[in-house]
Design a protein around this motif. Structure first.
Motif, PDB file in Angstrom:
ATOM      1  N   ILE A 193      20.534  -9.202 -32.574  1.00 60.09           N
ATOM      2  CA  ILE A 193      20.050 -10.389 -32.890  1.00 60.09           C
ATOM      3  C   ILE A 193      18.483 -10.798 -32.540  1.00 60.09           C
ATOM      4  CG2 ILE A 193      21.813 -11.520 -33.535  1.00 60.09           C
ATOM      5  CD1 ILE A 193      21.950 -12.657 -30.595  1.00 60.09           C
ATOM      6  N   ARG A 194      17.705  -9.777 -31.508  1.00 65.84           N
ATOM      7  CA  ARG A 194      16.545  -9.600 -30.992  1.00 65.84           C
ATOM      8  C   ARG A 194      15.904  -8.879 -31.318  1.00 65.84           C
ATOM      9  NH1 ARG A 194      18.188 -14.543 -29.183  1.00 65.84           N
ATOM     10  NH2 ARG A 194      21.031 -14.863 -28.114  1.00 65.84           N
ATOM     11  N   SER A 209      28.322  -8.785 -36.181  1.00 67.60           N
ATOM     12  CA  SER A 209      29.105  -9.660 -34.782  1.00 67.60           C
ATOM     13  C   SER A 209      29.608  -8.868 -33.321  1.00 67.60           C
ATOM     14  CB  SER A 209      29.656 -11.028 -35.703  1.00 67.60           C
ATOM     15  OG  SER A 209      28.324 -11.635 -35.589  1.00 67.60           O
ATOM     16  N   HIS A 210      30.651  -7.977 -34.193  1.00 73.04           N
ATOM     17  CA  HIS A 210      31.238  -7.357 -32.893  1.00 73.04           C
ATOM     18  C   HIS A 210      30.426  -6.201 -32.095  1.00 73.04           C
ATOM     19  CE1 HIS A 210      33.308  -8.076 -36.142  1.00 73.04           C
ATOM     20  NE2 HIS A 210      34.465  -9.075 -35.270  1.00 73.04           N
ATOM     21  N   GLY A 248      22.570  -5.269 -26.433  1.00 70.06           N
ATOM     22  CA  GLY A 248      22.218  -6.092 -25.656  1.00 70.06           C
ATOM     23  C   GLY A 248      22.965  -5.660 -23.843  1.00 70.06           C
ATOM     24  N   ASP A 249      22.127  -6.541 -22.598  1.00 70.02           N
ATOM     25  CA  ASP A 249      22.597  -5.800 -21.765  1.00 70.02           C
ATOM     26  C   ASP A 249      24.241  -6.268 -21.189  1.00 70.02           C
ATOM     27  OD1 ASP A 249      22.472  -8.655 -21.155  1.00 70.02           O
ATOM     28  OD2 ASP A 249      20.930  -8.725 -19.160  1.00 70.02           O
ATOM     29  N   GLY A 260      26.520  -6.666 -25.057  1.00 72.00           N
ATOM     30  CA  GLY A 260      26.891  -6.105 -24.900  1.00 72.00           C
ATOM     31  C   GLY A 260      27.338  -4.439 -24.711  1.00 72.00           C
ATOM     32  N   ASN A 262      18.030  -8.436 -21.020  1.00 71.24           N
ATOM     33  CA  ASN A 262      17.144  -9.709 -20.873  1.00 71.24           C
ATOM     34  C   ASN A 262      17.724 -11.092 -19.620  1.00 71.24           C
ATOM     35  OD1 ASN A 262      19.527 -10.411 -22.476  1.00 71.24           O
ATOM     36  ND2 ASN A 262      19.042 -10.215 -24.117  1.00 71.24           N
ATOM     37  N   TYR A 295      20.718 -12.581 -19.589  1.00 69.20           N
ATOM     38  CA  TYR A 295      21.134 -13.385 -19.574  1.00 69.20           C
ATOM     39  C   TYR A 295      22.664 -12.872 -20.891  1.00 69.20           C
ATOM     40  CZ  TYR A 295      19.307 -16.885 -17.190  1.00 69.20           C
ATOM     41  OH  TYR A 295      18.498 -17.402 -15.844  1.00 69.20           O
ATOM     42  N   ALA A 296      23.480 -12.859 -21.322  1.00 70.40           N
ATOM     43  CA  ALA A 296      24.157 -12.595 -22.765  1.00 70.40           C
ATOM     44  C   ALA A 296      25.431 -14.225 -22.276  1.00 70.40           C
ATOM     45  CB  ALA A 296      25.220 -11.574 -21.972  1.00 70.40           C
ATOM     46  N   TYR A 297      24.302 -14.931 -23.966  1.00 71.68           N
ATOM     47  CA  TYR A 297      24.983 -16.278 -23.121  1.00 71.68           C
ATOM     48  C   TYR A 297      24.407 -17.155 -22.431  1.00 71.68           C
ATOM     49  CZ  TYR A 297      27.685 -17.448 -27.760  1.00 71.68           C
ATOM     50  OH  TYR A 297      28.311 -16.930 -29.323  1.00 71.68           O
ATOM     51  N   ARG A 320      14.732 -12.795 -21.749  1.00 69.13           N
ATOM     52  CA  ARG A 320      15.192 -14.122 -22.757  1.00 69.13           C
ATOM     53  C   ARG A 320      14.289 -15.762 -22.733  1.00 69.13           C
ATOM     54  NH1 ARG A 320      20.868 -15.880 -23.721  1.00 69.13           N
ATOM     55  NH2 ARG A 320      20.420 -17.417 -22.986  1.00 69.13           N
ATOM     56  N   HIS A 377      20.118 -18.749 -26.277  1.00 67.23           N
ATOM     57  CA  HIS A 377      21.479 -17.629 -26.879  1.00 67.23           C
ATOM     58  C   HIS A 377      20.355 -17.841 -28.756  1.00 67.23           C
ATOM     59  CE1 HIS A 377      24.244 -14.888 -28.555  1.00 67.23           C
ATOM     60  NE2 HIS A 377      24.576 -16.126 -29.747  1.00 67.23           N
TER      61      HIS A 377
END
Ligand SMILES: Cc1ncc(C[n+]2csc(CCOP(=O)(O)OP(=O)(O)O)c2C)c(N)n1
Ligand SMILES: [Mg+2]
Length: 380
Positions: free
Chosen positions: A110-111, A159-160, A189-190, A192, A219, A221-223, A284, A288
């Motif tokens: 997504i980013r 998405s997973h 992501g961190d 993921g 970044n 954060y995750a959410y 980030r 989110h």
């Protein structure tokens, strides 16, 4: 003086040396503000030409301004679904993807809108996709980042979290069997990077020495979960040791450093030496998604990164200091990007919404059509 043992004294003659194992941390990563109080720039001594540097600048501006336009459309309720921004981390995606050849494969998350543009996707496709329009790449069947073009080496993410790592590993194994000389760049992501799928995919790519480059985006954060509450490692790149591959840490807000470290990793992978894990330290600056008000973020944190570590500000400083461009030249590029965005968002807005029966195509085998849609589809 004691006799020095030969370095590989315990090795059986003829045993194959594994690449990697030791961590290689890029010295180009400077986590704090420069001591002299100067605004940050980018690393010097790049192998890129002036023309390429200006192209990088264009991609950075395109990414930021397209996202701003998407937010604008979202506030007008023209966007269907969520809007995920890469504000403040555009350099990671743009710099790393720029090191690829056109036939290489990529799977962004997504980013990574910047990487999508570098791969040749046009802003109009992104606008139409976000608005679920008929002319969009998924024809309105899916939203935002969920589309891809196999023929362009662009694998759309599902998405997973984590699952695209084994998918890209499989693609690279298939490519090797077909004797194709491609590398695969996968982003994670961190958050993921803490999934089981990430570990399995990395491990298999490592043992098969597949040309997989993974960009792990630290970044913070995750959410709403800060990274230090979901993993005990300080650096995601440390995990490379678990797979027996090289790991690098790079300043994710320095577009040139991101390019150079990925280029190095790609050269290594293309020579048949195997997978590489690159951790990009970034931040980030938005929640989110657009609905997230970031109330969990400590006061002043976002502003700190905005003021001291914006990737576009830093690259502008570099381009001006190194006399690659004048302020007027950068404004000209930005105006040109805006022209493209205006034209493309108008094009996407003028697209019709998809016909309802179109939902039956391109999803399942069309020999098997839902009974309610059968007569209509058979007529056409
Ligand atoms: C396996 C799995 N668990 C949970 C989710 C829900 N989810 C979507 S994005 C996200 C956070 C991702 O954080 P990170 O990987 O750090 O990427 P970032 O959003 O920071 O770029 C979560 C938990 C998911 N999509 N897949
Ligand atoms: Mg994250």
């Amino acid at each position: 003086m004691a006799e020095q043992k030969p370095r590989n004294g315990n090795k059986k003659p003829g045993s194959r040396r594994r690449p990697g194992f030791q961590m290689r941390i890029s010295t180009r990563y400077a986590p704090r503000k420069p001591a002299n109080g100067q605004a940050r720039s980018c690393i010097t001594g790049s192998s890129l030409t002036e023309e390429q540097l200006l192209e990088l600048y264009r991609y950075l501006k395109l990414t930021r301004l397209v996202e701003e336009r998407i937010v604008n459309l979202y506030r007008q309720t023209k966007v269907v679904g969520g809007v995920y921004r890469s504000l403040g981390q555009e350099a990671t995606a743009v710099g790393s993807a720029y090191a690829l050849r056109p036939d290489d494969f990529i799977t962004p998350i997504i980013r990574d809108l910047g990487a999508v543009f570098v791969k040749g996707i046009r802003p109009r496709e992104i606008f139409a996709q976000y608005m679920a329009k008929a002319w969009g790449p998924s024809g309105g069947k899916d939203l935002n980042v969920h589309f891809g073009y196999l023929d362009r080496g662009f694998i759309g993410p599902i998405s997973h979290l984590g699952d695209m790592i084994p998918v890209m590993t499989g693609i690279l194994l298939a490519a090797r069997m077909q004797k194709k000389d491609i590398v695969g760049l996968a982003y994670i992501g961190d958050g993921g990077a803490s999934t089981g799928a990430f570990y399995e995919g990395m491990n298999f790519a490592a043992v098969q020495r597949l040309p997989l480059i993974v960009i792990a985006e630290y970044n913070h954060y995750a959410y709403s979960t800060p990274t230090n509450l979901q993993t005990a490692v300080r650096n995601l790149a440390e995990r490379a040791a678990a797979f027996g591959i090289p790991g690098h840490i790079v300043d994710g807000n320095d577009v040139i450093a991101c390019y150079e470290v990925t280029k190095q990793a790609i050269d290594y992978a293309r020579k048949g030496r195997g997978a590489v894990l690159i951790e990009a330290k970034t931040y980030r600056r938005k929640g989110h998604a657009e609905h997230d008000d970031q109330r969990y973020v400590p006061e002043g944190e976002v502003e700190y990164w905005e003021k001291h570590n914006d990737p576009i500000d830093r690259f502008e400083k570099y381009l001006l200091d190194q006399k690659v461009a004048t302020r007027e030249k950068l404004e000209e590029i930005t105006a040109d990007v805006m022209r493209e965005i205006n034209e493309d968002s108008e094009w996407a807005e003028s697209s019709p919404m998809p016909e309802p029966e179109g939902a039956a195509y391109g999803v399942f085998d069309n020999a098997i059509v839902a009974p309610a849609l059968r007569p209509k589809i058979l007529e056409s």
